[in-house]
Design an enzyme around this catalytic site. Sequence first.
Site, PDB file in Angstrom:
ATOM      1  N   ASP A 192       1.066  -0.888   0.116  1.00 33.25           N
ATOM      2  CA  ASP A 192      -0.158   0.446  -0.434  1.00 33.25           C
ATOM      3  C   ASP A 192       0.754   1.248  -0.137  1.00 33.25           C
ATOM      4  O   ASP A 192       1.716   0.961   0.888  1.00 33.25           O
ATOM      5  CB  ASP A 192      -0.363  -0.324   1.522  1.00 33.25           C
TER       6      ASP A 192
ATOM      7  N   ASP B  34      -3.008   3.826  -2.558  1.00 33.52           N
ATOM      8  CA  ASP B  34      -3.994   4.524  -1.879  1.00 33.52           C
ATOM      9  C   ASP B  34      -4.456   5.839  -2.013  1.00 33.52           C
ATOM     10  O   ASP B  34      -3.538   7.810  -1.923  1.00 33.52           O
ATOM     11  CB  ASP B  34      -3.783   4.956  -0.569  1.00 33.52           C
TER      12      ASP B  34
ATOM     13  N   GLU C  61      -6.079   3.798  -6.467  1.00 28.59           N
ATOM     14  CA  GLU C  61      -7.605   3.939  -5.600  1.00 28.59           C
ATOM     15  C   GLU C  61      -8.259   5.528  -5.637  1.00 28.59           C
ATOM     16  O   GLU C  61      -7.360   6.327  -5.430  1.00 28.59           O
ATOM     17  CB  GLU C  61      -7.481   3.929  -4.172  1.00 28.59           C
TER      18      GLU C  61
ATOM     19  N   HIS D 122     -11.571  -3.227   3.059  1.00 31.78           N
ATOM     20  CA  HIS D 122     -11.411  -3.283   4.818  1.00 31.78           C
ATOM     21  C   HIS D 122     -11.476  -1.855   5.014  1.00 31.78           C
ATOM     22  O   HIS D 122     -11.744  -1.504   6.292  1.00 31.78           O
ATOM     23  CB  HIS D 122      -9.832  -2.821   5.315  1.00 31.78           C
ATOM     24  N   ASP D 123     -12.426  -1.073   3.504  1.00 35.80           N
ATOM     25  CA  ASP D 123     -13.316  -0.432   4.440  1.00 35.80           C
ATOM     26  C   ASP D 123     -14.962  -0.797   3.960  1.00 35.80           C
ATOM     27  O   ASP D 123     -15.322   0.526   4.406  1.00 35.80           O
ATOM     28  CB  ASP D 123     -12.702   1.147   3.387  1.00 35.80           C
TER      29      ASP D 123
HETATM   30  O1  TEU Z   1      -9.601   5.697   1.452  1.00 35.44           O
HETATM   31  C1  TEU Z   1      -9.956   6.436   0.661  1.00 35.44           C
HETATM   32  C2  TEU Z   1     -11.346   7.016   0.381  1.00 35.44           C
HETATM   33  O2  TEU Z   1     -11.796   5.864   1.033  1.00 35.44           O
HETATM   34  C3  TEU Z   1     -11.687   7.811  -0.076  1.00 35.44           C
HETATM   35  O3  TEU Z   1     -10.901   8.442  -1.364  1.00 35.44           O
HETATM   36  C4  TEU Z   1     -12.781   8.045  -0.852  1.00 35.44           C
HETATM   37  O4  TEU Z   1     -12.626   8.895  -1.530  1.00 35.44           O
HETATM   38  C5  TEU Z   1     -13.624   8.798   0.664  1.00 35.44           C
HETATM   39  O5  TEU Z   1     -14.286   8.064   1.701  1.00 35.44           O
HETATM   40  C6  TEU Z   1     -15.405   8.665  -0.222  1.00 35.44           C
HETATM   41  O6  TEU Z   1     -16.266   8.120   0.106  1.00 35.44           O
HETATM   42  C7  TEU Z   1      -8.647   5.144   1.955  1.00 35.44           C
HETATM   43  C8  TEU Z   1      -8.427   3.611   2.011  1.00 35.44           C
HETATM   44  O7  TEU Z   1      -8.781   3.104   1.859  1.00 35.44           O
HETATM   45  C9  TEU Z   1      -8.781   3.808   4.276  1.00 35.44           C
HETATM   46  O8  TEU Z   1      -8.540   2.806   4.991  1.00 35.44           O
HETATM   47  C10 TEU Z   1      -8.532   5.498   4.630  1.00 35.44           C
HETATM   48  O9  TEU Z   1      -9.008   5.154   5.662  1.00 35.44           O
HETATM   49  C11 TEU Z   1      -8.481   6.415   3.568  1.00 35.44           C
HETATM   50  O10 TEU Z   1      -8.125   5.743   2.067  1.00 35.44           O
HETATM   51  C12 TEU Z   1      -6.996   7.672   4.053  1.00 35.44           C
HETATM   52  O11 TEU Z   1      -5.354   7.012   3.649  1.00 35.44           O
END
Ligand code: TEU
Length: 557
Positions: free
Chosen positions: A112, A213, A262, A330-331
Site C-alpha cells: 500500500d 491509496d 484507488e 477493508h473499507d
Molecule cells: O480510503 C480512501 C477513501 O475511502 C476515499 O478515497 C473515499 O473517496 C472517500 O471515503 C469517499 O467515500 C483509503 C483507505 O482505503 C482507507 O482505509 C483510509 O482510511 C483512507 O484512504 C485514508 O488513507
Amino acid sequence: MPNTAIDIKRQPLTEKNTWWKNAVGYQIYPRSFKDSNHDGIGDLNGIRQKLPYLKELGIDFLWINPIYASPNADNGYDISDYQAIHEDFGTMDDFQSLLQEAHALNLKIIMDLVVNHTSDQHPWFLESRKSLDNPYRDYYHWADATPEQLPNDWQSFFGGSTWTYDEPTKQAYFHVFAKEQPDLNWTNPKVRHEIYQMIRWWLELGIDGFRIDAISHIQKEPWDFKITDNPWAPFMNVTGIESYLAELKAIFNEYNVMTVGEASGVPHSEASAWTGDHGYFNMIFELEHCQRVGEQGSQKGSIHHLKHSLNQWQTSLATDGWNALYLENHDTPRSVSVYGDHSPEAAKALATVLLLMKGTPFIYQGQELGMTNYPFNSIKELDAADTIHFYQTLLAEGTPAKEALTIAVNWSRDHSRTPFQWDDSPFGGFSTVTPWLNVNKNYQTINAVQKDQDKNSIFHHYQRLIRLRKETDALIHGEFTLLFPDHPTVFSYTRTTETESWLILVQLDRELTAITFPDSWELSDWEEVLANTACKALQHEMMLSDYEAHVYRKVLN
Ligand code: TEU
Ligand code: CA
C-alpha cells in the site's frame, strides 16, 4: 536508479508481460489476518505461516494494507515513517523473509502506497508546524486562519472541517481525512522528490507493485473554490493531477511493476485515461459500484446498482484499459451480507459473478469463507473512527441512540476488519488472547478448517473459479456482454472470443424468478461447466431461485 541485479531479474515491459491480467489477487488486512506472537494483533509472521493456505486457494499475488510505522489514528493509513515496519507487525527482516518465502511459492506482493498524506507525527510534519519559515513548512498546506474563522467551509471525508487550526503558528493545516492525517503538498517539487525516493527504495527491495491509496485527492482546487453540488469536488480528481500521475507512472514503468490506483471520484467516462497502455495505472479501484444507494439505515446494497455500475466499467474498458474487480475491501461491509442473505449459496453466487468478469479480481480476506457482517450491539465494539464520528453526529442531531447505532454501523468498515476465522477454537484460531477487535460470533461454523470437511464449500467454489479463469483465455480476454439488463436480481453475462463463448447466469436473490432467452439462441449448444447447485440445462423459459449460479460454455465455429 535500479541496480543491475534487479534489472536482470525483471523482464522488459512489453505488451506480453502483463502478468497481472491473468492473475488473481488477495487482500490482507494484516491486523486481522493471523497473530503469531499472542498480542491479539495480526502480524507479518502470521502471514508467513498462512502462505500455504493462500497458495492452496490459487491466488497469484497479495496486496497488504499498510504495515509502516504509524500512531494508528487511521490504522496505518497515517504513516510516521515510510521506511520502517510498525512494531505490531514485526521487523524489516520479517518483511524480507515474507517477501522471499512468497516469491519462492510464486506469490507476488504489492504494498500500500499512502502519499496523499502522512501522520501528524511524521518528522516532516513535526518540523512543518514549528514555524512559518521552517524548511518543511511547504511540505503541507497551511493557510491563515483563526480558531473561529477557517480558510473555507470544506468538509473532510471523516467528518468535520478539512482544516485544523494550529496554535504555534496561528495558521490552519489541510486534511481530507482525519486531523491526524495532514495532506502533503504535491505542488512542492521537494515533496515529490522525497516521495519518489521512498518509492524507489521499496521497489529496490524487490516488491512487485503498489496499491496507491487515495491518489485521486492529491491535487486541490484553490482555497476560494465554491462548492456547488458535490462536497468532495475541491479535492476529487482535480485538473492538474495529470502531471503528478505521469511522474509516478514513469517510475513504475522503469521497474515494470503492477499498479492499482484507488481512484475515488474518477467516473467511468475517464476510465481509459486512468488505466491501460496510455493510462496512469495498470488498473484502478473505482468506488462507484460499491456506493450506498437507497435508504439510510439499510444494510442491503442494491443489486440493480451493482450490476449497472459494473457493466458501465466493463463497457468503458472494453478495448482500452483494464478493470480491478472487487466486492469487498477493508473499507466496506461484507458482500455476503450486503448483496446476499449471509448464506453459502449467496457467497458462491457472488464469487461466480465477480471472478468471471473482465479484469483482475481481488478477494478480500475471509470472503472466500463467506465471512459475514458483525452484529454490533454497542458503539464500544467499534474501532473505526469514521463510524464513531458518524454515530456522534447522529446523536448530536437528535437521532435516538438505538437508531443512530443501526444507521452508523450498517456500513461500517469494522465489519470487514474483524479477525480472520481460522478454526473453531477460542478467538477463531486468530490469536490465543483477546484480539484488538472482536471475532464474529459465527466463527464456530464459518472458518477455514470447515472448508476441508465439505468439498462444496465456498472456499472450494472460489478455488474452482480461480482455476477455471486461469486456464481459459476467453475468461481473461473475452468480450463482456450483459444479458437481461433490466432484470432486478439476475446477474448474467457472456464472455466471448473468436473460438468460444461463456455464459454466466446467476440469481442474486432467494425468490423464484423467470427469464426468457430469445428464440434465436440455439440453447442446446451450451454445455454446463460449473454451478453452485444441481446442473440445469438452458431453456428458453427458465426459472431461477435461491442464489443459484451456473456457468456454461459453447464452442464457436
Ligand atoms: O480510503 C480512501 C477513501 O475511502 C476515499 O478515497 C473515499 O473517496 C472517500 O471515503 C469517499 O467515500 C483509503 C483507505 O482505503 C482507507 O482505509 C483510509 O482510511 C483512507 O484512504 C485514508 O488513507
Ligand atoms: Ca501479533
